[in-house]
Scaffold this motif. Structure first.
Motif, short mmCIF file in Angstrom:
data_model
loop_
_atom_site.label_atom_id
_atom_site.label_comp_id
_atom_site.label_asym_id
_atom_site.label_seq_id
_atom_site.Cartn_x
_atom_site.Cartn_y
_atom_site.Cartn_z
N GLU A 11 0.85 -1.21 0.00
CA GLU A 11 0.00 0.00 0.00
C GLU A 11 0.88 1.25 0.00
O GLU A 11 1.08 1.89 1.03
CB GLU A 11 -0.92 0.00 1.23
CG GLU A 11 -2.00 -1.06 1.20
CD GLU A 11 -3.01 -0.83 0.08
OE1 GLU A 11 -3.30 0.33 -0.26
OE2 GLU A 11 -3.52 -1.84 -0.46
N PHE A 12 1.37 1.60 -1.19
CA PHE A 12 2.30 2.72 -1.31
C PHE A 12 1.74 4.03 -0.77
O PHE A 12 2.48 4.88 -0.30
CB PHE A 12 2.71 2.93 -2.77
CG PHE A 12 3.75 1.98 -3.28
CD1 PHE A 12 4.22 0.93 -2.51
CD2 PHE A 12 4.26 2.11 -4.56
CE1 PHE A 12 5.17 0.06 -2.98
CE2 PHE A 12 5.22 1.24 -5.05
CZ PHE A 12 5.68 0.21 -4.26
N LYS A 13 0.43 4.21 -0.85
CA LYS A 13 -0.14 5.50 -0.43
C LYS A 13 0.11 5.79 1.05
O LYS A 13 0.09 6.94 1.48
CB LYS A 13 -1.63 5.58 -0.77
CG LYS A 13 -2.50 4.59 -0.04
CD LYS A 13 -3.93 4.68 -0.51
CE LYS A 13 -4.77 3.61 0.17
NZ LYS A 13 -6.09 3.52 -0.41
N GLU A 14 0.38 4.74 1.83
CA GLU A 14 0.69 4.94 3.26
C GLU A 14 1.98 5.74 3.45
O GLU A 14 2.20 6.34 4.50
CB GLU A 14 0.80 3.60 3.98
CG GLU A 14 -0.55 2.91 4.17
CD GLU A 14 -0.46 1.62 4.96
OE1 GLU A 14 0.49 1.47 5.76
OE2 GLU A 14 -1.34 0.77 4.78
N LEU A 15 2.82 5.76 2.42
CA LEU A 15 4.07 6.51 2.50
C LEU A 15 3.82 8.01 2.61
O LEU A 15 4.68 8.75 3.08
CB LEU A 15 4.95 6.21 1.27
CG LEU A 15 5.48 4.78 1.17
CD1 LEU A 15 6.04 4.52 -0.22
CD2 LEU A 15 6.55 4.52 2.23
N PHE A 16 2.63 8.45 2.18
CA PHE A 16 2.33 9.88 2.25
C PHE A 16 2.27 10.40 3.68
O PHE A 16 2.41 11.59 3.92
CB PHE A 16 1.07 10.23 1.46
CG PHE A 16 1.39 10.71 0.08
CD1 PHE A 16 1.64 12.05 -0.17
CD2 PHE A 16 1.51 9.83 -0.97
CE1 PHE A 16 2.00 12.51 -1.43
CE2 PHE A 16 1.86 10.26 -2.24
CZ PHE A 16 2.10 11.60 -2.46
N LYS A 17 2.10 9.49 4.64
CA LYS A 17 2.14 9.91 6.05
C LYS A 17 3.53 10.41 6.42
O LYS A 17 3.71 11.14 7.38
CB LYS A 17 1.78 8.72 6.96
CG LYS A 17 0.37 8.21 6.82
CD LYS A 17 0.19 6.96 7.66
CE LYS A 17 -1.12 6.26 7.34
NZ LYS A 17 -1.15 4.88 7.83
N MET A 18 4.53 9.98 5.64
CA MET A 18 5.92 10.34 5.93
C MET A 18 6.40 11.55 5.14
O MET A 18 7.49 12.05 5.37
CB MET A 18 6.85 9.15 5.60
CG MET A 18 6.62 7.91 6.43
SD MET A 18 7.01 8.19 8.19
CE MET A 18 5.37 8.22 8.91
N LYS A 19 5.60 12.02 4.21
CA LYS A 19 6.03 13.11 3.33
C LYS A 19 6.43 14.36 4.12
O LYS A 19 7.42 15.02 3.80
CB LYS A 19 4.92 13.46 2.33
CG LYS A 19 5.32 14.54 1.35
CD LYS A 19 4.11 15.08 0.62
CE LYS A 19 4.16 16.54 0.42
NZ LYS A 19 3.93 17.45 1.49
N LYS A 20 5.70 14.65 5.18
CA LYS A 20 5.95 15.87 5.97
C LYS A 20 7.36 15.91 6.56
O LYS A 20 7.88 16.97 6.87
CB LYS A 20 4.92 16.00 7.09
CG LYS A 20 4.98 14.87 8.11
CD LYS A 20 3.85 14.93 9.12
CE LYS A 20 3.89 13.72 10.04
NZ LYS A 20 2.71 13.64 10.90
N TYR A 21 7.97 14.73 6.71
CA TYR A 21 9.32 14.69 7.30
C TYR A 21 10.41 15.08 6.29
O TYR A 21 11.51 15.46 6.71
CB TYR A 21 9.63 13.30 7.86
CG TYR A 21 8.71 12.90 8.98
CD1 TYR A 21 8.66 13.65 10.16
CD2 TYR A 21 7.87 11.80 8.88
CE1 TYR A 21 7.80 13.30 11.20
CE2 TYR A 21 7.02 11.45 9.91
CZ TYR A 21 6.98 12.20 11.07
OH TYR A 21 6.12 11.86 12.07
N ILE A 22 10.10 14.96 5.00
CA ILE A 22 11.16 15.28 4.03
C ILE A 22 10.81 16.44 3.07
O ILE A 22 11.70 17.04 2.50
CB ILE A 22 11.59 14.04 3.20
CG1 ILE A 22 10.46 13.51 2.31
CG2 ILE A 22 12.13 12.94 4.11
CD1 ILE A 22 10.95 12.56 1.22
N LEU A 23 9.51 16.72 2.91
CA LEU A 23 9.11 17.78 1.97
C LEU A 23 8.06 18.67 2.58
O LEU A 23 7.13 18.20 3.24
CB LEU A 23 8.53 17.15 0.69
CG LEU A 23 9.50 16.45 -0.27
CD1 LEU A 23 8.71 15.70 -1.33
CD2 LEU A 23 10.45 17.43 -0.92
N ASP A 24 8.17 19.98 2.32
CA ASP A 24 7.14 20.93 2.79
C ASP A 24 6.01 20.99 1.78
O ASP A 24 6.23 20.90 0.59
CB ASP A 24 7.74 22.33 2.96
CG ASP A 24 8.61 22.37 4.21
OD1 ASP A 24 8.23 21.76 5.22
OD2 ASP A 24 9.68 23.00 4.15
#
Length: 198
Positions: free
Chosen positions: A185-198
């Protein structure tokens, strides 16, 4: 994950990846085989959720690559590790071919917005950060010369738009990557986006 021998080039994403352009082209070939504009609009309504899901999956995969690169370069910044199973190592690559899929996906966002207007008569509200992720991923490929020289984690450059990450955040990123490798479930990776991209 065991990093004693080194870090894997692909943490386990590849078994879930899809050829974005081929799948989109196949869907549109079916659409354009329908002669009646009314039936074509109806068919687009049916395939639209699949197109959206395919785009989301592709953008999430690109984000996953950025998260993995961020993790391995930060985690092993003091003692770099060998990168294992890099199929691109020392290969002669063609920039146009290497960027084909990501360029196709970037252009497809505009096409999908136009098609939503035309076929569905409404705006298609795609998340703003999808374009950002794709742009940063493309930049990542270019500044790393498509990873043909990536022998160790020290050889990987991160785009300037990727933020500094704390050790605690690195642990969260790895934990999420490990979950996604198990469930696809790749979309779960979006929970981590805030740590690397604004």
């Amino acid at each position: 994950m065991d990093f004693s021998r080194g870090v894997l080039f692909d943490p386990g994403y590849s078994k879930y990846t899809l050829a974005f352009s081929q799948n989109i082209d196949a869907a549109y070939n079916v659409l354009f085989s329908i002669k009646s504009p009314h039936q074509r609009k109806f068919k687009f309504q049916l395939v639209y959720p699949q197109l959206l899901k395919l785009l989301e999956h592709t953008v999430s995969f690109y984000l996953g690559c950025l998260l993995w690169a961020t993790f391995i370069t930060n985690k092993f910044s003091i003692e770099p590790k060998d990168i294992l199973d890099n199929d691109y190592l020392d290969k002669q690559v063609d920039e146009e071919n290497m960027l084909f899929e990501v360029n196709y996906a970037i252009k497809y966002i505009d096409k999908l917005k136009k098609d939503c207007k035309y076929y569905l008569g409404k705006n298609c509200n795609l998340p703003d950060d999808w374009s950002l992720v794709m742009d940063v991923y493309k930049e990542f490929l270019i500044i790393n010369n498509f990873l043909v020289n990536a022998k160790t984690t020290a050889d990987i450059k991160l785009p300037e738009r990727i933020k500094k990450v704390s050790d605690d955040d690195l642990s969260k990123i790895l934990e999420t990557i490990e979950i996604v490798i198990k469930n696809g479930e790749f979309k779960e990776l979006f929970k981590m986006k805030k740590y690397i991209l604004d």
